[in-house]
Design an enzyme around this catalytic site. Structure first.
Site, PDB file in Angstrom:
ATOM      1  N   GLU A 176       1.085  -1.412  -0.010  1.00 14.53           N
ATOM      2  CA  GLU A 176      -0.260  -0.570   0.418  1.00 14.53           C
ATOM      3  C   GLU A 176       0.529   0.943   0.084  1.00 14.53           C
ATOM      4  O   GLU A 176       0.178   2.137  -0.075  1.00 14.53           O
ATOM      5  CB  GLU A 176      -1.118  -0.104   1.480  1.00 14.53           C
ATOM      6  CG  GLU A 176      -2.179  -0.517   1.393  1.00 14.53           C
ATOM      7  CD  GLU A 176      -3.670  -0.708  -0.563  1.00 14.53           C
ATOM      8  OE1 GLU A 176      -3.427   1.037   0.324  1.00 14.53           O
ATOM      9  OE2 GLU A 176      -3.659  -1.870  -0.817  1.00 14.53           O
ATOM     10  N   SER A 443     -52.275 -39.289  15.996  1.00 14.93           N
ATOM     11  CA  SER A 443     -52.037 -40.404  16.672  1.00 14.93           C
ATOM     12  C   SER A 443     -50.647 -41.073  17.326  1.00 14.93           C
ATOM     13  O   SER A 443     -50.145 -41.261  18.088  1.00 14.93           O
ATOM     14  CB  SER A 443     -51.572 -41.817  15.866  1.00 14.93           C
ATOM     15  OG  SER A 443     -53.361 -42.188  15.416  1.00 14.93           O
TER      16      SER A 443
END
Length: 826
Positions: A176, A443
């Site tokens: 950079e 059930s």
């Protein structure tokens, strides 16, 4: 809990066009949220910046405070009028050239001074990136320790100058701002170099901003690309360099920079991508992070790993050029590139489980500190199998049978949730049908009726009469309208006879049945009504499954859980105690109940759920086929399945013994194979041998019927190496066929694909060592770095499982299909 912070928008640009040294990068636009993290430092430094700018600007602040200067700055447009008037009044053509030039320079200098005063007087009070406070981040790890999801935004720690790893500082400076330690905030040489390269390239390929300028821009200024912002940036950069040492500036930059995936700061990025603090970064990882700040959204490794690695290679080259590392160190880092350890996007199917785990974490530790890690109970392989099995059945039969939704939960008998699918598509509906949907169980509720009866002296062989029954004005009917006369409780339960269940409930009392259900974990309100015996009260799949788990484990109750441990940094916040289930108070009743549940699968309504190991379970179907259920168990798995529609509309004849039982069977069959492989033992080996024998028998039958002609492979007469182990770097013919120096090796269980898939596999295996051993039918099982190559290929969607594929290979294919990767991408 909030999801990951979205990537701020930025210019779209391919990483190959970004250049390799110096300059500003397309930083993210202001996004909601960094204020909580930058405001403390940002406000203090901005205040100092305003005061220091006055000192560094030789009295410009005092000039700006003067009434005349204020009027000049406020009337910036009016300041142009004298200059324009001067240009109109001065007879430029009649003046000597030197005097004309002097007047021009004076006018420009005057304008420059006015513009500088204006730029300083209009410094933003609340400039810089602002991110609002977010919820604490959670990183979720599966049963085996693999990180699979995150929630929230990882904040990380603020690094001090002594805490910044040397390799990261060297990497960011090399890529950079190579002259960072030589300039005073503005690098004129770098600006000229960038301008020359951009001019030669015919466009913007490189910027000239220093790290100091970038820090100023991120902390104090807007992201507008204007002359005024550039002037403000330059003045503040000069001031900042006069106030702070270089290492402090670099540290603040690394604590502020955006690294993609919603994370700001190097430590947060290291935690997000590599699952470690910044201080532990390796060279390849530091290079990858340094490469991200130029284009974080485009290069974020969780989305573009190849791009991030390519950019990291450029960073390593820059580090070698600047002398930060040796060429050998750079080459070693390139050969072993960084790998993402913590995914930043949760796999879609696991989101239902993540929601549940996040809720449990909040209940255990409250809001908690930032960056907490949850070690969960999730088995990623079983999760993928569950998603795939459910999706395949719904895709195949959903439209025809008018069923649009389904849910599945699998747990161990002690309550550890191994897999959870809360619906067909989390992206379309986040409603969790395992934990939130309250439906009539039908059930399934007979479990509580029969267990209560067994606790009150009834036996599985006790005889009841199946006959028309009336309780008050209510007359329950059997499915199909038939009556069987005298039947044992075992038969009545296995065939799900309604009249017998109602008679038993009346005999033992509905309050007693409610007490049994509540004791086993049913949390819903249960009305004291005769119809409760047939499951008229609404409850959740999770509660029903935990009740069946308690019976399977012989425990009074089982508490479902998704979290084993919670840690924050180096501190353990919660560890689940070792499971100590309380034995069911009536073991004889429990044994009788297990007998009845086994009969359902062996000879009753649940025959469609039969698997190769002992099991038990129960079907459930509600009125007009609105809900269909099957919950069952094996020795170490309890699995519940529900199908229905969110609008409570009827399905087309779907019963619990139909699609739910089939889904249960498909899931459990594959899950048992996976778990047997993970925990080998005598019984597991016998089961795997039986499954492999069946697979081989089917393969032989197909070949005899010429449904799948066998591949041609070399014989020992043709090549002495055939039938023996081979090792080396192969050439890829297709994703199921390799070649080692002329010897053709066919991978067991993989139907190979050519074209792009073969090329990608070839690149993956380039210069890598593969070891192969003969397997059945002339095929080979090959390993790469300790991993089965056939399984890797199928897991990544690089091929299809062949007829000879073993259960673990089929499970890998199911995972790829569920994850929609490779050839299964939609």
């Amino acid at each position: 809990m909030a999801g990951p912070h979205p990537d701020p928008p930025g210019p779209r640009r391919d990483w190959l066009d970004l250049g390799d040294t110096g300059g500003a990068h397309p930083e993210p636009a202001p996004a909601p949220g960094l204020g909580a993290r930058l405001s403390g430092q940002g406000r203090r430094v901005l205040g100092g910046a305003r005061a220091g700018a006055a000192r560094a600007g030789a009295g410009l602040r005092r000039l700006g405070a003067h009434p005349a200067a204020r009027r000049a700055a406020a009337a910036g447009a009016a300041a142009w009028a004298p200059v324009r008037a001067l240009g109109a009044r001065v007879p430029w053509k009649s003046l000597p050239w030197g005097r004309a030039a002097a007047l021009s320079l004076a006018a420009l200098a005057g304008f420059g001074l006015l513009y500088l005063v204006h730029a300083l007087a209009t410094l933003p009070v609340n400039g810089g990136l602002i991110v609002e406070p977010t919820a604490s981040a959670l990183v979720l790890r599966a049963e085996g320790g693999q990180a699979f999801a995150t929630r929230g935004v990882i904040k990380g720690a603020k690094l001090g100058p002594r805490e910044v790893p040397k390799v990261l500082a060297q990497a960011i400076v090399a890529i950079e701002d190579r002259r960072f330690y030589d300039h005073h905030g503005i690098d004129l040489r770098g600006m000229m170099r960038a301008a020359f390269r951009n001019l030669a390239a015919g466009g913007t390929r490189e910027g000239g901003s220093t790290l100091t300028q970038q820090l100023v821009r991120m902390n104090y200024l807007s992201q507008d690309r204007t002359l005024k912002r550039k002037v403000q940036e330059a003045v503040l950069a000069l001031w900042l360099e006069s106030q702070l040492p270089k290492d402090e500036i670099l540290t603040r930059y690394l604590n502020t920079a955006y690294f993609g995936a919603g994370v700001y700061g190097a430590d947060a990025a290291a935690q997000r991508y590599f699952g470690k603090p910044a201080r532990d970064l390796a060279l390849s990882e530091a290079a990858m992070l340094a490469g991200l700040v130029r284009a974080p959204s485009q290069l974020a490794p969780h989305r573009n790993l190849d791009g991030a690695r390519g950019r990291a290679a450029q960073v390593l080259d820059a580090m070698v050029e600047t002398g930060a590392i040796s060429a050998a160190e750079g080459e070693a880092a390139r050969r072993n590139p960084a790998a993402v350890q913590v995914p930043t996007e949760t796999p879609v199917g696991t989101n239902y489980f993540v929601d549940l785990a996040a809720e449990q974490a909040k209940a255990l530790i409250g809001a908690g500190p930032a960056d907490a890690t949850l070690r969960t109970t999730l088995d990623l392989t079983l999760q993928n199998i569950a998603e795939s099995v459910l999706a395949r059945r719904l895709d195949q039969d959903g439209e025809r049978r008018k069923v649009s939704q389904g849910a599945l939960v699998a747990m161990t008998p002690d309550g550890a949730i191994l897999a959870l699918v809360g619906g067909r598509d989390y992206a379309e509906s986040q409603f969790n049908r395992v934990t939130q949907a309250r439906r009539q169980p039908g059930s399934l509720f007979k479990l509580f009726v029969y267990l209560t009866a067994l606790r009150n002296g009834y036996q599985p062989d006790s005889v009841m009469v199946d006959r028309p029954t009336q309780v008050g004005e209510w007359e329950p009917e059997n499915y199909g309208g038939r009556y069987r006369g005298s039947v044992t409780l075992r038969t009545a339960f296995a065939q799900s006879i309604n009249t017998v269940a109602v008679q038993l409930a009346e005999a033992v009392g509905i309050p007693a049945v409610i007490a049994t259900a509540k004791g086993l974990g049913i949390q819903a309100d249960l009305p004291n009504l005769p119809s409760l015996a047939l499951g008229s009260a609404e409850t959740t799949l999770l509660d029903l499954t935990r009740a069946y788990a308690a019976v399977a484990a012989g425990a009074e109750s089982v508490e479902p859980y998704a979290i084993r441990q919670i840690a924050a940094r180096d501190q353990t916040l919660y560890t689940r105690p070792a499971t100590a289930l309380s034995p069911m108070r009536d073991p004889a009743a429990r044994a009788g109940m297990v007998d009845l549940l086994a009969a359902v699968v062996r000879e009753g309504t649940g025959k469609g759920a039969r698997v190769a190991v002992p099991s038990g379970g129960k079907t459930g179907t509600t009125q007009d086929n609105r809900d269909a259920w099957f919950i069952g168990f094996t020795a170490d798995l309890v699995v519940g399945v529900w199908l229905g529609n969110d609008d409570n509309s009827s399905m087309e004849g779907v019963t619990g013994g139909d699609l739910p039982a089939a889904i249960w069977r498909d899931f459990v069959t594959q899950a048992l194979a996976v778990r047997a492989k993970a925990k080998p033992g005598p019984a597991a080996r016998q089961q795997e041998a039986r499954q492999e024998a069946r697979q081989e028998a089917r393969q032989e039958a197909r070949q005899e019927a010429r449904l799948e002609p066998p591949r041609e492979v070399p014989t020992e007469a043709e090549d002495p190496r055939a039938g023996r182990g081979v090792r080396g770097t192969p050439t890829v013919i297709d994703t199921g066929t390799l070649e080692f120096d002329g010897l053709t090796v066919r991978l067991q269980g993989v139907e190979g694909l050519g074209g792009r898939n073969a090329r990608e596999l070839g690149r993956y295996l380039r210069r890598r060592d593969v070891a192969c051993q003969p397997a059945a039918e002339g095929a080979y099982r090959c390993s790469l770095d300790g991993h089965d190559l056939s399984e890797l290929i199928l897991f990544n969607g690089g091929g299809r499982a062949s007829a000879e594929a073993t259960p673990d290979l089929r499970a890998a294919e199911e995972q790829a299909r569920s994850n929609r990767i490779g050839i299964w991408r939609r």
